[in-house]
Every structure is written in structure tokens, then in C-alpha cells.
Scaffold this motif. Structure first.
Motif, PDB file in Angstrom:
ATOM      1  N   VAL A  37       9.045  49.356  52.173  1.00  0.00           N
ATOM      2  CA  VAL A  37       8.767  48.627  53.562  1.00  0.00           C
ATOM      3  C   VAL A  37       9.263  47.337  53.539  1.00  0.00           C
ATOM      4  N   THR A  38       9.991  46.984  54.811  1.00  0.00           N
ATOM      5  CA  THR A  38      10.561  45.808  55.195  1.00  0.00           C
ATOM      6  C   THR A  38       9.756  44.834  56.266  1.00  0.00           C
ATOM      7  N   MET A  39       8.906  45.536  57.000  1.00  0.00           N
ATOM      8  CA  MET A  39       8.353  45.420  58.338  1.00  0.00           C
ATOM      9  C   MET A  39       7.090  45.853  58.446  1.00  0.00           C
ATOM     10  N   VAL A  40       6.075  45.298  58.653  1.00  0.00           N
ATOM     11  CA  VAL A  40       4.623  45.746  58.948  1.00  0.00           C
ATOM     12  C   VAL A  40       4.125  45.437  60.244  1.00  0.00           C
TER      13      VAL A  40
ATOM     14  N   ILE B  17      -1.248  38.145  55.197  1.00  0.00           N
ATOM     15  CA  ILE B  17       0.047  38.067  55.981  1.00  0.00           C
ATOM     16  C   ILE B  17       0.937  37.252  55.189  1.00  0.00           C
ATOM     17  N   ASP B  18       0.486  36.038  54.351  1.00  0.00           N
ATOM     18  CA  ASP B  18       1.104  35.242  53.619  1.00  0.00           C
ATOM     19  C   ASP B  18       1.694  35.968  52.436  1.00  0.00           C
ATOM     20  N   ARG B  19       0.494  36.997  51.985  1.00  0.00           N
ATOM     21  CA  ARG B  19       1.128  37.746  50.641  1.00  0.00           C
ATOM     22  C   ARG B  19       2.160  38.740  50.971  1.00  0.00           C
ATOM     23  N   LEU B  20       2.114  39.421  52.300  1.00  0.00           N
ATOM     24  CA  LEU B  20       3.393  40.317  52.482  1.00  0.00           C
ATOM     25  C   LEU B  20       4.568  39.134  52.671  1.00  0.00           C
ATOM     26  N   ALA B  21       4.701  38.074  53.317  1.00  0.00           N
ATOM     27  CA  ALA B  21       5.764  37.326  53.400  1.00  0.00           C
ATOM     28  C   ALA B  21       6.168  36.938  51.878  1.00  0.00           C
TER      29      ALA B  21
ATOM     30  N   ILE C 264       8.105  40.696  53.023  1.00  0.00           N
ATOM     31  CA  ILE C 264       8.057  41.583  54.214  1.00  0.00           C
ATOM     32  C   ILE C 264       7.593  40.851  55.544  1.00  0.00           C
ATOM     33  N   ARG C 265       8.159  41.192  56.549  1.00  0.00           N
ATOM     34  CA  ARG C 265       7.732  40.490  57.778  1.00  0.00           C
ATOM     35  C   ARG C 265       6.651  41.211  58.514  1.00  0.00           C
ATOM     36  N   SER C 266       5.973  40.587  59.250  1.00  0.00           N
ATOM     37  CA  SER C 266       4.825  41.179  59.980  1.00  0.00           C
ATOM     38  C   SER C 266       4.935  40.602  61.549  1.00  0.00           C
TER      39      SER C 266
ATOM     40  N   ASP D  38      -5.143  44.203  51.644  1.00  0.00           N
ATOM     41  CA  ASP D  38      -4.867  45.430  50.952  1.00  0.00           C
ATOM     42  C   ASP D  38      -3.418  46.058  51.379  1.00  0.00           C
ATOM     43  N   ILE D  39      -3.038  45.776  52.498  1.00  0.00           N
ATOM     44  CA  ILE D  39      -1.791  46.235  52.831  1.00  0.00           C
ATOM     45  C   ILE D  39      -0.630  45.657  51.901  1.00  0.00           C
ATOM     46  N   ALA D  40      -0.798  44.414  51.209  1.00  0.00           N
ATOM     47  CA  ALA D  40       0.276  43.795  50.383  1.00  0.00           C
ATOM     48  C   ALA D  40       0.017  44.493  49.104  1.00  0.00           C
ATOM     49  N   ARG D  41      -1.410  44.692  48.751  1.00  0.00           N
ATOM     50  CA  ARG D  41      -1.748  45.245  47.474  1.00  0.00           C
ATOM     51  C   ARG D  41      -0.991  46.846  47.363  1.00  0.00           C
ATOM     52  N   MET D  42      -1.161  47.391  48.526  1.00  0.00           N
ATOM     53  CA  MET D  42      -0.613  48.808  48.531  1.00  0.00           C
ATOM     54  C   MET D  42       0.757  48.876  48.172  1.00  0.00           C
TER      55      MET D  42
END
Length: 709
Positions: A403-406, A546-550, A554-556, A645-649
Motif C-alpha cells: 500500500v502506498t496511499m490510504v 497519519i504521521d506513522r503512515l507517513a 504512505i500518503r493519506s 492501527d492502520i499503520a500497525r496493520m
């Protein structure tokens, strides 16, 4: 491993059997192949996680025929009801009474006796080791013959039998007996690892108590928790576990949700708050209205969906399976060539090269390779489920890593889904007075904004006096009298028709509205007395998530049906792009546009209007507390509403794929090393079986590390 179309046909009998002894995908494949070859069988599904065999078959095909076929392969097969009783009996037995332990123990004892006898009477050593080998080899050879007869000629048992018999033929009886024992020990260790992986998720079912205190006819009665019906009211005392999913109807208490959600801090529960089965009540008694039957509570759904997900094979797993169907016969061919070509072409020693060929046969056993992926996938799925991250299969688990975008929904996903009072301003009155008067007018309302006002008043400790003549004005506000004072609470537009605002008041209202907040004006005796600003605020962990995804590259983006001003206010707080005022089809179209630009998109939402976009995304993720439609449409679910949890997943997915790559490297690397050393004459038969058994245990143990992550 399943044939869903045939299993769904209603006209044929459906038989379910509990199958014991399956430790890996190869075991399940043998069972499926054998049963599918029976006359009248239309569809077969084997679930390793639940140890269940489901067969759709013609009426003429008896259940006993199916069970006998499975037992002939060396596995147990009973009806689920009978198996339940046998499982309880097995639990009462000590671990050393298990069949695999008994067989390995008998073989070890026989081998030990053979060594002693060989030293005492050397002339009997050959026959003593032959007898010791026979103790372990007869059951193995029996399973090999049965598997070959039922369509699996190149099983691990077949390779083991050929190697052991060949070793005896060239006089290596002692090594043959040792190899058989090592094989049995390896099988035993595989079984232990498989049971541990299986128990990691099935152990969740033990969190739900067996009994519940049911309230009825003005009294209470202790009943089985499984008998609770939707709508029933149960009493949960301090220290008790919740017997069902439900909603608090009376009482207040801190509830420890760690067993289900992994949340370390107990959550305060009060009137209207949801509770999950298996969580632990803290310091106060709660009366809970049951909202889901036992088979549909949170834990049951997690267990059921994860067990099904473990059978949804990932692309890597399917590739390994296809490779192994070619790999095993190829190993047999290579071993045969190594055994015969050097003696035939170069006059080398037959016994030496047959010995090496037999060792290569053992090195080539595919167990470690075949189990390398499903073991990691099962552990990853289980680890996620125990933390409220429900992923529906290995294919989804693999896709998450790419995944590159949420794309997030706003309401109920990035935000709490309910407004809260963010600002209270008094005009000539204190904030406490404004809250008291506003709460008095809203006391009888169930509107979300009214609940927000009442919650803020309770939080601030503001008294709520009685209101007389309170009446709602549809879409405009509410009027009433408190202490003889005429009051109005409503929208600024309606309030402006009743009083004139000062320029400062107008600027204040405009500022709050530009921040995406809803403003309610309080009028008292025909003048502006104050205002309350409300907004559906971001979840506490939204910015961190959001920061954890970044940080993971991964962009949001936010996709919402809400108005642009509110959406932009929330998005700017979180530091992401927002697209607002979207219909369900608009969200779906944007997801497809992002995919066309090369993004691998995960869509996160919690409502029916998110279903089209969830289905279109590469990975659809339903947020905790979402609708059943969202949960069913999605590929994964964050059951406990944490944006982080999205980033944890995604992190779990990436760790699982790294684990799979490590497992494959271990499985093939050990085989490569021992292949070279065997051909060079450095190692022999027993190191060869250690290469396979050791690799199998290593990859399984490596996969189980995911359970602790």
C-alpha cells in the motif's frame, strides 16, 4: 483447497468431520486429494485452523467411507460432536500420552536398546538396529502406501521410507534407525508448533465466561452465557468478564479491554457505551443489554473470520505449492541419477553413491519449504486478530505491504463520529451560566448536538436547572423558560431574526464557522447571552496514526461527504489533503483515479456509503464500530477504532513478508548447504534428515515470533 461452488449446492448431503493430526498445508492437501477421489464426492474443503473437513457428496457415499479414507492416511476423523468429547478426554491426558509422543518414545527406547545390545553382543547389532528401525518405519510406510494409493505418491513419508529401506539395503542399518527416530521427533515438534499457532487464536474463545447473571421477572438467575438472547439484560459484577457484546443500560465502571483490544488502560463505561464479550469489569456493577448472540459476538466473529482467512491462500503460498508439486518429483529424479550415474559412467562405488542418493532424497523433502509461508501467514493473521486487526486471508496480508496511499472517510473514521462542545463563550455571563441554561433547554432531547451540550455541562460540573415549556423548533432551535427567563438556543441565522448581533459577535461566529464548527447561539430576555461551538473532533490518535503512515512512506487523503469547510478544518489539523461533498460513487471514482496514477490504495471507512469505495480499493479496511455492510465488503477491519492501527496493520504485513522471505531462505539455504556437503562426502543420512527436520522446526519457530510482535 476449497471448492465453494460445489459446497454451496443444496441438493447433496453435506458431511463435516473433525480431523486431527494435520500439522501443515501438505497434510491438508493429502486429505483433500484422497477424499476428492472417492466416488460421489462433489466438493471438499479442508480447514487446518479448525481441523475441519467438509465434504459435499452423493447420498450413496457414506460418512464412514470418508472417515475411513482419512484414517487410512494416519489422521483421526470423527464427527464434531464426538470429537468434542474426545478432545476433552485428550485434555485430561498428559502430553506424553499423545500417539506421536508414544511412537517416538517407543522408537527411541528400541534404538537405545539396540545400541546397548550392539556393544554387549556385536554380532546381533545389525538385527537389533533393524528391529528398532521397524518400530518407527512400519507406521510411516503404512501412511506412505495409503497416501500413494489415494493420489499422493511423492509424500514425505514415501521419501522417508525409500531412504530408510535403501540404507538397510546397503548395510547402513544403524543410520537408518537413527534417521527414522529423527523423523518422528521432527514430526512431533511440527505438531507442537502447529498446535501452538492454532491455539493462539482459538484461545480467544476461552475469554468468554461460561455463565452469566440474567435479570428477569424482577430477579436474577445464573444461566449459560451461550443461551443469552439479543435484548436480554445481564448483571456484570466487579471483576467479572462480560458474557456477551452489549450496551450499558445502568451503572458506571472502568472496563479492562486488554484481553480483546490490547489496550493497556481501562476504558470508563457509562450509560449507552458498548462493551465487548470477554472484557473484564472493574470497580462498579453494570447492567448490560445484550446486542449479539454468542455465535455473533466480537470474539466469535474474530475467531470465525480469522480461521476462514487462514485458508485464503496468499500468492506466495500458491506459488510455493505449485513449485513443490514439481520440486518433489525432481528431487527423486536427481537422487536416482546421483545414485546410479557415477557407478555406471565412472565405475564409482555403488554403495557410496547409493548412500549419497538416499541422503539427497532426505535433504530434498519439501516440508520446510511448504510450511514456510502458511506458518508465517497463520501467525501474522493470529497476531493481528489478538490486537483487533482482522485481516481476511493471506492474499490481503500480502497486498497490505504494498500500500502506498490510504484514503480515509472522515466521520467515524478519522473523527469520533459525534460532535463535542469545543468552545463556550459568554456575553455578559460566565461560561458556566451559559452551559447551565443551554443544558436546561436540551435536557429532554436525544439529538447529537443536545447530547454534546449535556456532556459538556456534566464535564464542567455545571448545574442543570429545570426548564418550563421547552419546545423544539424544527431545524431552527429550541425555546423554553428557566427561572422565569425566556430562552432560545439555536442556529445563528435563526437567532439573527430575533436579535441584532454586534460586529464582534458576528466576527466570532464567522471565525468558528470557518474552522468547521457548528455554532449554537443562546438568547436570554431577547439579548445574546452566549454561544457554544461544536465539532466532530479527530480521534485522539488520528494525527499520530497519519504521521506513522507517513513515516512508512504512505500518503493519506480524506474522502468525505461532509461540507468542504468542515472537511478542510479537520484535514488541516491532521496535515492531509481533503476532498469533500462526495457521493458514494464519487469516492469510488477517486479511488480508481488514484489507482490509475499508480497508487496501491487502501480505503478506510465505517458506513454503507463507503462500501463501493471499499470494494474498489486494492485493500478495503472497515473501521471498528462500522456497519455490517462495511465489515462484509472490506478485506480487513480495525475492530477497535484506532487510526494508528492502520499503520500497525501495514507494519504487521511487512514483518510477515520479511518473515516469509527469511523462512524460504532458511528452508532452501540449509538444503543447498547439505546438498553440497553430501555430494562431497562430508555429511550422511542423519545430518540430511536433520537438515529437513531442523529447517522445518526453524521456519515454524521463526514464524511464531510474529505472535510476540
Amino acid at each position: 483447497m476449497s471448492d465453494a461452488t460445489t459446497l454451496d449446492q443444496p441438493e447433496s448431503p453435506l458431511t463435516r468431520l473433525h480431523v486431527t493430526g494435520m500439522d501443515c498445508a501438505s497434510c491438508a492437501a493429502k486429505v483433500e486429494t484422497a477424499v476428492r477421489r472417492l466416488p460421489g464426492v462433489e466438493g471438499v474443503e479442508v480447514l487446518i485452523a479448525t481441523e475441519t473437513l467438509t465434504v459435499r457428496h452423493a447420498p450413496a457415499t457414506s460418512v464412514e467411507t470418508i472417515a475411513a479414507t482419512v484414517r487410512g492416511l494416519g489422521y483421526g476423523a470423527e464427527s464434531p460432536d464426538k470429537a468434542s468429547g474426545l478432545t476433552e478426554e485428550a485434555a485430561e491426558r498428559s502430553w506424553w500420552q499423545a500417539p506421536k509422543v508414544v511412537l517416538a518414545g517407543a522408537c527411541a527406547a528400541a534404538l537405545g536398546a539396540a545400541y546397548v545390545l550392539g556393544h554387549v553382543a556385536p554380532t546381533t547389532a545389525h538385527w537389533a538396529f533393524l528391529a528398532a528401525m521397524t518400530v518407527g518405519l512400519v507406521p510411516i510406510a503404512s501412511r506412505a502406501l495409503s497416501a500413494a494409493r489415494h493420489g499422493t505418491p511423492f509424500s514425505i513419508e514415501t521419501l522417508m521410507t525409500i531412504a530408510a529401506v535403501g540404507a538397510v539395503a546397503i548395510g547402513a542399518t544403524e543410520e537408518a534407525a537413527t534417521v527414522v527416530l529423527l523423523f518422528l521427533v521432527g514430526e512431533l515438534l511440527e505438531g507442537v508448533a502447529a498446535r501452538r499457532a492454532r491455539a493462539s487464536i482459538r484461545g480467544l474463545t476461552g475469554l468468554v465466561p461460561e455463565t452469566a447473571v440474567l435479570e428477569w421477572d424482577g430477579g436474577t438467575e445464573t444461566v449459560p452465557a451461550a443461551s443469552l438472547r439479543v435484548g436480554a439484560t445481564v448483571l456484570v459484577r466487579p471483576g467479572d468478564r462480560m458474557p456477551a457484546d452489549g450496551v450499558v443500560v445502568d451503572g458506571e465502571s472502568a472496563v479492562d479491554e486488554a484481553p480483546v483490544t490490547g489496550e493497556s488502560v481501562p476504558n470508563r463505561k457509562t450509560l449507552g457505551d458498548p462493551v465487548f464479550a470477554g472484557t473484564i469489569n472493574g470497580d462498579g456493577a453494570l447492567r448490560v443489554r445484550v446486542t449479539a448472540a454468542a455465535r455473533d459476538n466480537t470474539i466469535a466473529r474474530v475467531v470465525r473470520l480469522v480461521e476462514e482467512a487462514q485458508e485464503a491462500r496468499s500468492p506466495t503460498e500458491r506459488l510455493i505449492d505449485r513449485f513443490s508439486t514439481v520440486y518433489t518429483p525432481a528431487v527423486v529424479a536427481v537422487a536416482a541419477l546421483v545414485a546410479v550415474l557415477p557407478p555406471l559412467l565412472a565405475g564409482a562405488s555403488w554403495s557410496e553413491w547409493i548412500y549419497k542418493g538416499l541422503a539427497i532424497l532426505l535433504i530434498g523433502c519439501p516440508c520446510a519449504l511448504v510450511i514456510s509461508t502458511p506458518a508465517a501467514i497463520a501467525a501474522g493473521l493470529s497476531a493481528g486478530a489478538r490486537r483487533g486487526l482482522l485481516i481476511k486471508g493471506g492474499a490481503v496480508l500480502e497486498r497490505l505491504a504494498a500500500v502506498t496511499m490510504v484514503a480515509f472517510d472522515k466521520t467515524g473514521t478519522l473523527t469520533e463520529g459525534k460532535p463535542v462542545v469545543t468552545d463556550v463563550v459568554g456575553f455578559g455571563r460566565t461560561e458556566r451560566d451559559v452551559l447551565s441554561l443551554a443544558a436546561a433547554l436540551e435536557g429532554g432531547s436525544s439529538h447529537p448536538l443536545a447530547r454534546a451540550v449535556l456532556a459538556k455541562a456534566a464535564e464542567a460540573g455545571a448545574p442543570i436547572p429545570p426548564a418550563a415549556g421547552a419546545a423544539a423548533l424544527g431545524g431552527k432551535g429550541v425555546t423554553g423558560r428557566v427561572g422565569g427567563i425566556d430562552l432560545f438556543l439555536g442556529s445563528p441565522r435563526e437567532a439573527a431574526t430575533r436579535v441584532a448581533f454586534t460586529s464582534e459577535q458576528e466576527a466570532l461566529i464567522a471565525g468558528f464557522q470557518s474552522d468547521g464548527k457548528t455554532v449554537a447561539m443562546l438568547l436570554a430576555r431577547g439579548t445574546a447571552a452566549g454561544l457554544l461551538a461544536m465539532r466532530d473532533e479527530p480521534r485522539a490518535d488520528a494525527k499520530e496514526g497519519i504521521d506513522r503512515l507517513a513515516a512508512a512512506g504512505i500518503r493519506s487523503i480524506m474522502l468525505t461527504g461532509d461540507n468542504g469547510r468542515t472537511a478542510q478544518a479537520v484535514a488541516s489539523t491532521l496535515g492531509i489533503e481533503a476532498r469533500a461533498e462526495l457521493l458514494p460513487q464519487d469516492k469510488q471514482q477517486i479511488v480508481r483515479e488514484l489507482q490509475a496514477e499508480g497508487a496501491v490504495v487502501a480505503k478506510v471507512g465505517d458506513g454503507i456509503n463507503d462500501a463501493p469505495a471499499l470494494a474498489a480499493a486494492d485493500v478495503g479496511i472497515a473501521m471498528g464500530g462500522g456497519t455490517d455492510v462495511a465489515l462484509e465488503t472490506a478485506d480487513a477491519a480495525v475492530l477497535h477504532g484506532r487510526v494508528g492501527d492502520i499503520a500497525r496493520m501495514v507494519e504487521l504485513s511487512r514483518r510477515t513478508l520479511a518473515n516469509i522471505r527469511m523462512n524460504i531462505t532458511i528452508a532452501l539455504g540449509l538444503k543447498a548447504v547439505f546438498l553440497v556437503t553430501t555430494v562431497a562426502g562430508i555429511t550422511g543420512l542423519w545430518p540430511a534428515i536433520l537438515a529437513d527436520t531442523g529447517a522445518t522446526v526453524l521456519v515454524t519457530g521463526n514464524a511464531l515470533r510474529l505472535l510476540r510482535s
